[in-house]
Design a protein around this motif. Structure first.
Motif, PDB file in Angstrom:
ATOM      1  N   PHE A  63      38.852  43.284  32.853  1.00  0.00           N
ATOM      2  CA  PHE A  63      39.365  42.319  33.843  1.00  0.00           C
ATOM      3  C   PHE A  63      39.851  43.112  35.040  1.00  0.00           C
ATOM      4  O   PHE A  63      40.644  44.035  34.877  1.00  0.00           O
ATOM      5  CB  PHE A  63      40.549  41.528  33.277  1.00  0.00           C
ATOM      6  CG  PHE A  63      40.194  40.633  32.131  1.00  0.00           C
ATOM      7  CD1 PHE A  63      39.872  39.309  32.360  1.00  0.00           C
ATOM      8  CD2 PHE A  63      40.175  41.113  30.841  1.00  0.00           C
ATOM      9  CE1 PHE A  63      39.538  38.472  31.299  1.00  0.00           C
ATOM     10  CE2 PHE A  63      39.847  40.293  29.789  1.00  0.00           C
ATOM     11  CZ  PHE A  63      39.522  38.961  30.021  1.00  0.00           C
ATOM     12  N   THR A  65      41.869  42.092  38.229  1.00  0.00           N
ATOM     13  CA  THR A  65      42.471  40.895  38.824  1.00  0.00           C
ATOM     14  C   THR A  65      43.899  41.166  39.263  1.00  0.00           C
ATOM     15  O   THR A  65      44.522  42.132  38.814  1.00  0.00           O
ATOM     16  CB  THR A  65      42.476  39.748  37.792  1.00  0.00           C
ATOM     17  OG1 THR A  65      43.165  38.647  38.351  1.00  0.00           O
ATOM     18  CG2 THR A  65      43.180  40.153  36.514  1.00  0.00           C
ATOM     19  N   THR A  70      46.595  36.053  33.916  1.00  0.00           N
ATOM     20  CA  THR A  70      45.501  36.722  33.199  1.00  0.00           C
ATOM     21  C   THR A  70      45.959  38.078  32.695  1.00  0.00           C
ATOM     22  O   THR A  70      45.661  38.468  31.564  1.00  0.00           O
ATOM     23  CB  THR A  70      44.303  36.914  34.150  1.00  0.00           C
ATOM     24  OG1 THR A  70      44.067  35.693  34.818  1.00  0.00           O
ATOM     25  CG2 THR A  70      43.058  37.321  33.399  1.00  0.00           C
ATOM     26  N   GLU A  74      46.138  39.175  28.671  1.00  0.00           N
ATOM     27  CA  GLU A  74      45.232  40.170  28.101  1.00  0.00           C
ATOM     28  C   GLU A  74      45.965  41.426  27.638  1.00  0.00           C
ATOM     29  O   GLU A  74      45.396  42.262  26.967  1.00  0.00           O
ATOM     30  CB  GLU A  74      44.147  40.550  29.118  1.00  0.00           C
ATOM     31  CG  GLU A  74      43.278  39.378  29.538  1.00  0.00           C
ATOM     32  CD  GLU A  74      42.650  38.656  28.364  1.00  0.00           C
ATOM     33  OE1 GLU A  74      42.379  39.297  27.336  1.00  0.00           O
ATOM     34  OE2 GLU A  74      42.447  37.442  28.453  1.00  0.00           O
ATOM     35  N   SER A 385      32.914  40.709  37.965  1.00  0.00           N
ATOM     36  CA  SER A 385      34.379  40.710  38.060  1.00  0.00           C
ATOM     37  C   SER A 385      34.835  40.032  39.360  1.00  0.00           C
ATOM     38  O   SER A 385      35.878  39.386  39.388  1.00  0.00           O
ATOM     39  CB  SER A 385      34.938  42.130  37.947  1.00  0.00           C
ATOM     40  OG  SER A 385      34.335  42.964  38.878  1.00  0.00           O
ATOM     41  N   ASP A 388      34.637  36.360  38.628  1.00  0.00           N
ATOM     42  CA  ASP A 388      35.752  35.908  37.787  1.00  0.00           C
ATOM     43  C   ASP A 388      37.007  35.735  38.614  1.00  0.00           C
ATOM     44  O   ASP A 388      37.769  34.788  38.433  1.00  0.00           O
ATOM     45  CB  ASP A 388      36.017  36.923  36.659  1.00  0.00           C
ATOM     46  CG  ASP A 388      34.921  36.875  35.608  1.00  0.00           C
ATOM     47  OD1 ASP A 388      34.177  35.875  35.595  1.00  0.00           O
ATOM     48  OD2 ASP A 388      34.805  37.829  34.825  1.00  0.00           O
ATOM     49  N   ASP A 389      37.220  36.687  39.535  1.00  0.00           N
ATOM     50  CA  ASP A 389      38.432  36.615  40.353  1.00  0.00           C
ATOM     51  C   ASP A 389      38.373  35.425  41.316  1.00  0.00           C
ATOM     52  O   ASP A 389      39.388  34.767  41.555  1.00  0.00           O
ATOM     53  CB  ASP A 389      38.596  37.928  41.130  1.00  0.00           C
ATOM     54  CG  ASP A 389      40.030  38.408  41.074  1.00  0.00           C
ATOM     55  OD1 ASP A 389      40.753  37.965  40.157  1.00  0.00           O
ATOM     56  OD2 ASP A 389      40.425  39.206  41.935  1.00  0.00           O
TER      57      ASP A 389
END
Length: 546
Positions: A63, A65, A70, A74, A385, A388-389
């Motif tokens: 990840f 971020t 998040t 995690e 990534s 996702d962000d």
């Protein structure tokens, strides 16, 4: 057993292998330390210039971020006291969808200040009573800082929506907030029901497609499915849709049976009847007016052949959640097995097309006028990534829109609110007598964490910024905040940086509650972990087993 040495005190009471920590030094300060460490991790990610964290979880998923929710999810935090902060952050994420970072960082700051007070000799219960008075005062003050006229808003007016979600999206994707906000606003306004309080976050979907850049992103009224149509028909307009959850195939009978076949003719007739049966079913679907068949499971070869013959488009949606959303978009009713559908069970779509986007085939289901049920933000970006962000930023925007439908009041952003709160709570502490006043003063000081962190993350001189903010607020300009781009203090109404009142309210409340909970603990008693056999690490790739 009874003749062995008896241990004394608490050891004799609890099982072997337990841990027992008590007293200020061992329990309270250790707890505070753990929470400080956690808030130090999230603190550098606060605000638009926040740094990204690279977290690799236990499944080796990466990840990248700056979204605090998040990160702490995690990290798999083990320490029981730090877990309390994580839970406060999660509560904020579920309640509002934004502001988890403020919750965790502010709670960490409160605890750090509490540590100084404990070292000065205050008792934790005095600190707690001071903090409780301070948070009540803060909530009252926060209401006074609400911008006039912001109680009423039209949730379908794009400009008003943009001004409110901009801050939430900018804190995740600084520099791209204008593009993203307009996408989010369009998507939310399309699916906003007649009574905005019933807005459902699930109705705004995000489809992530690799390739292109953010400027290629669009909003689709309807759904985007990442798969290809099963048959050869790839485009259809203004069609009725039949949805079968159980798959389109010759269904096996409910009961098990054996058929004894004597001759070749019987075998031929048997397969012919099966063929005729499927043809009859597909024909009945075609006769009902449906042009599109959506299957929730496998599509049989023979069924597909007849669908092609009757010019039916066939889609396969294997996820049952996607199937439900598809039914919501089209207004169809999913039927369990292949049979003639009632006219009421059929849905309607404006168009279904299969397009190729960035080397991936996607089905785009458009529904312009028929009900504003689902809309999809199609995000484009160069790596997973990044996508996702971007998705997290969109989620924050949509959640903020939902919070805004419930309560649209806004307060000045860019640390203007925090400095004003610090100033007023500080003044309040002078009026208090008793030891509470020290705790209240420290609570006020904790607010400085926000402008300080914002300034530090942007590479500015934090002390100068805070002192000039205090000077401005002392002369009555309660809306002065930090302009991060120019590195000076400005009136936020000219910068158009507003935060939702409800986000701030819950974030500060959860933070204060979490800090008080941690301070209330004076002993930690940990039982011995339940011991099972340890899992053996599998050998690395390329290693032999011997």
């Amino acid at each position: 057993m009874g003749l062995q040495m008896q241990s004394h005190g608490i050891q004799s009471m609890l099982k072997d292998g337990h841990k027992h920590l008590s007293g200020l030094d061992e329990a309270v300060l250790k707890n505070i330390d753990a929470c400080k460490e956690l808030s130090n991790i999230t603190r550098t990610s606060l605000g638009p210039n926040g740094m990204n964290k690279m977290v690799i979880n236990h499944l080796d998923k990466l990840f990248v971020t700056n979204d605090a929710a998040t990160i702490v999810n995690e990290l798999e935090v083990q320490h029981p006291a730090a877990k309390i902060l994580v839970l406060a952050g999660k509560a904020q994420q579920e309640e509002i969808g934004d502001g988890a970072n403020l919750t965790i960082s502010f709670a960490g700051e409160l605890l750090q200040n509490a540590e100084e007070l404990i070292r000065m000799g205050l008792h934790p219960s005095e600190i707690i009573s001071g903090y409780t008075k301070a948070i009540n005062m803060t909530v009252e003050t926060l209401e006074e800082l609400v911008e006039n006229g912001s109680e009423t808003m039209d949730v379908r007016n794009k400009d008003q929506v943009l001004s409110r979600i901009r801050a939430a999206v900018a804190s995740k994707q600084f520099g791209q907030e204008d593009t993203l906000c307009s996408l989010v606003a369009d998507a939310c306004i399309q699916v906003c029901p007649k009574n905005p309080a019933n807005f459902n976050v699930d109705n705004v979907r995000v489809a992530k497609l690799l390739g292109g850049g953010l400027h290629n992103s669009t909003v689709v009224r309807g759904m985007v499915l990442k798969s290809d149509a099963v048959g050869s028909i790839k485009y259809i307009e203004k069609a009725k849709v039949a949805v079968f959850a159980g798959g389109v195939d010759s269904s096996a009978t409910e009961t098990k049976g054996t058929v004894l076949i004597h001759s070749a003719e019987q075998l031929e007739n048997y397969s012919k009847t099966e063929e005729a049966k499927i043809e009859e079913l597909i024909k009945s679907v075609a006769d009902s007016g449906a042009k599109v068949i959506v299957s929730g499971a496998a599509v049989g070869e023979m069924a597909l052949h007849f669908c092609e013959r009757y010019k039916l488009m066939v889609l396969k949606i294997s996820s049952k959640f996607e199937l439900r959303r598809f039914c919501r978009t089209t207004g169809a009713v999913a039927m369990l097995k292949l049979s003639q559908p009632n006219p009421d069970d059929l849905g309607y779509v404006d168009s279904i097309s299969v397009e190729e986007v960035g080397g991936v085939r996607v089905i785009i289901v458009m529904n312009e006028e028929g009900g504003n049920s689902v809309s999809t933000v199609v995000l484009r970006g160069s790596t997973d990534s990044i996508l996702d962000d971007l998705e997290r930023a969109v989620d924050d925007g949509v959640n903020t829109y939902k919070a805004m439908c419930r309560d649209s009041r806004i307060v000045p952003g860019a640390a203007a609110t925090e400095i004003e709160l610090a100033k007023r709570v500080k003044e309040f502490s002078y009026k208090e007598t008793g030891l509470d006043q020290y705790a209240i003063a420290k609570f006020a000081e904790s607010f400085e964490m926000v402008p300080k962190t914002l300034a530090e993350n942007a590479g500015l001189n934090a002390m100068e910024i805070i002192s000039s903010l205090y000077a401005e607020h002392a002369s009555g300009n309660s809306k002065v905040g930090i302009d991060l781009e120019e590195g000076v203090c400005k009136d936020v109404s000219t910068l158009c940086v507003w935060d939702l009142y409800i986000t701030k309210f819950f974030a500060l409340k959860y933070a204060a509650d979490a800090a008080c909970t941690v301070l209330r603990v004076d002993q930690i008693i940990m039982a011995k972990p339940a011991g099972g056999p340890k899992r053996v690490q599998p050998a690395g790739p390329g290693m032999d087993e011997d």
